[in-house]
Every structure is written in structure tokens, then in C-alpha cells.
Design an enzyme around this catalytic site. Structure first.
Site, mmCIF file in Angstrom:
data_model
loop_
_atom_site.group_PDB
_atom_site.id
_atom_site.type_symbol
_atom_site.label_atom_id
_atom_site.label_comp_id
_atom_site.label_asym_id
_atom_site.label_seq_id
_atom_site.Cartn_x
_atom_site.Cartn_y
_atom_site.Cartn_z
ATOM 1 N N CYS A 1 10.826 -0.218 5.717
ATOM 2 C CA CYS A 1 10.810 -1.487 4.993
ATOM 3 C C CYS A 1 9.539 -1.599 4.144
ATOM 4 C CB CYS A 1 10.982 -2.664 5.950
ATOM 5 S SG CYS A 1 11.484 -4.183 5.097
ATOM 6 N N HIS B 1 16.199 -1.524 8.616
ATOM 7 C CA HIS B 1 15.559 -1.618 9.933
ATOM 8 C C HIS B 1 16.545 -1.232 11.043
ATOM 9 C CE1 HIS B 1 11.704 -3.720 9.173
ATOM 10 N NE2 HIS B 1 12.336 -4.411 8.246
ATOM 11 N N GLU C 1 15.908 -0.604 13.998
ATOM 12 C CA GLU C 1 15.395 -1.101 15.282
ATOM 13 C C GLU C 1 15.664 -2.587 15.515
ATOM 14 O OE1 GLU C 1 12.063 -1.999 12.379
ATOM 15 O OE2 GLU C 1 13.633 -0.491 12.630
#
Length: 252
Positions: free
Chosen positions: A98, A187, A189
Site C-alpha cells: 500500500c 492488503h 492481511e
């Protein structure tokens, strides 16, 4: 008849975290532990505003997400930019996520600009031909769901870089052709729990978050797990690269 037990592979990972409202590094750490059960991970966490890891150490260095914009040019970012270039010159694996993705592109000669509409929520990303051929995406389908949370995007890549993935008109992943360096805008995660924390902490500078929670369905949350394979495969490839570096240094 005796059997031999294969020793777990070891990996050292350094997380460099700019200011953030959530702990992205902990999220990535948790994903790596889950997708690499037979790898002994040694993780180290560094604040981007303080002392940075040795650019010649660690199997992988990860620059994580942040609410800071590349265009802000904060003083600590100048130091981090110098670090990124040294890490690239060391030819050791480096991953940006990001903000880290944008920061790598900017530090290496690319450009980052405001994305007029921003992007947020679980969305669909598509691989390019370069992405299908890249080691970090070997176990990822041509299109996959993942989490987006950004107001800026990379509009021009550094020289010798290739686009690996896109979502509409945004570059969602790139890699350098001659170095083990990759950036991902998305992302993998981010879980629904983390996503809701981002929405709760959103302000006028955040991505448009009104419809984020509508994307956090059970079906989508299950689907996005596929994108976590990117972390696993990048680390596996990075360990192979680190082994090659160690072997070549030993032979000298």
C-alpha cells in the site's frame, strides 16, 4: 529403517512501519505464520521514523501501509527513501505494501498521484501477463478478491519495472525486472476486523469508506484468503534468492 526429519526452513523478516492507525505489520506477520507452518520465522519490527534495519541483513524487508501520503515528504521519509535505494542496491528482497508500494515506486523514479475517487473495501484485482509469470503470483488465479484502502496510486513505474496486477485503471502490483523488489497496492492481511477498525478511524483524508462494510460478506472474506498466497510465495522466492546470495559470497 531410519527416517530423517527435514529441518524447518528459517526466515528473517524486518517490518518497517510508517505511522498508521492499525498494526499492518502484525497482520502480515500473522498471515505468514499461517501460510508457512513449516518455516521458522524470525520477525523484527522497526518504526520508520527511527533506526532502520541494516540494508544488507534480513531475508525480506517489508515497508507497510500508512495514512501518510508520499506527497507529504515528511523528514523521516527522506531517510527511508535513502534506505530503500540501499536495500535495492544490495539486491536483497524488498516488498512494499500500500503506502510501501507507492513509496518504493516514488523512491526509485516513478510517480504517485491522487486517485480521484479513492478505493476501499474488498475488491477484485486482475493479473497481467507479467503477473501470471511472476513467482509471487504462481498460486493466485487471474482474478482474485482482496482489500483496497488508498487515496493515491502509482501513475508511472520506475525504469525496468513491470506491472503485475491492476484494478480498473490502478496499478495494484509491480516488480523490478532485475532486482527482487515488488510493490502491492492491496492488503492481503486485512481481515474484516481490521477493515472495520480502518472505517472507524477514517477521516476526511481517508478513502471513501461508506460502503466498505457492505463488501465484508462471509463469502468475500473467504475469497480474499487466496490473495494471502502472495506473501507466502514472495517469501519462498526471497529465501531462494537469499540462499543464492549467501552461496555466492561463500564461494568468493
Amino acid at each position: 529403517m531410519s527416517t530423517t526429519t527435514q529441518r524447518p526452513r528459517e526466515a528473517s523478516v524486518a517490518f518497517v512501519s510508517p505511522p498508521s492507525r492499525v498494526d499492518y505489520a502484525a497482520g502480515i506477520d500473522a498471515v505468514l505464520s499461517a501460510v508457512l507452518p513449516n518455516t521458522r520465522l524470525r520477525t523484527h519490527h522497526f518504526d520508520a521514523r527511527g533506526t532502520l534495519p541494516d540494508p544488507n541483513q534480513f531475508d525480506v524487508v517489508v515497508v507497510t501501509g500508512s495514512y501518510v501520503r508520499v506527497a507529504d515528504r515528511d523528514p523521516w521519509a527522506v531517510h527511508l527513501q535513502q534506505y530503500v535505494r540501499k536495500r535495492v542496491d544490495s539486491d536483497r528482497p524488498l516488498l512494499g505494501v500500500c503506502f510501501g508500494h507507492q513509496f518504493l515506486a516514488d523512491s526509485l523514479g516513478g510517480e504517485v498521484e491522487r486517485l480521484p475517487t479513492g478505493a476501499a473495501g474488498y475488491r477484485t484485482v486482475s493479473l497481467t501477463d507479467g503477473g501470471r509469470a511472476h513467482p509471487a503470483f504462481v498460486d493466485v488465479p487471474d482474478t482474485f478478491d482482496t482489500f483496497l484502502w488508498h487515496v493515491d496510486h502509482v501513475t508511472r513505474l520506475p525504469d525496468e519495472a513491470i506491472v503485475l496486477a491492476r484494478a480498473d485503471d490502478t496499478i495494484q502490483a509491480f516488480a523490478l525486472a532485475d532486482h527482487p523488489v515488488m510493490g502491492i497496492q492491496f492488503h492481503p492481511e486485512v481481515t474484516p476486523v481490521i477493515a472495520r477498525k480502518l472505517v472507524e478511524g477514517a477521516d476526511e483524508a481517508s478513502p471513501p469508506s461508506d460502503d466498505v462494510c457492505e463488501t465484508l460478506t462471509d463469502e468475500r472474506a473467504t475469497s480474499v484468503r487466496t490473495s494471502r498466497r502472495v506473501y507466502r510465495d514472495f517469501l519462498r522466492d526471497a529465501l531462494d534468492a537469499s540462499a543464492d546470495i549467501t552461496h555466492s559470497q561463500t564461494r568468493k
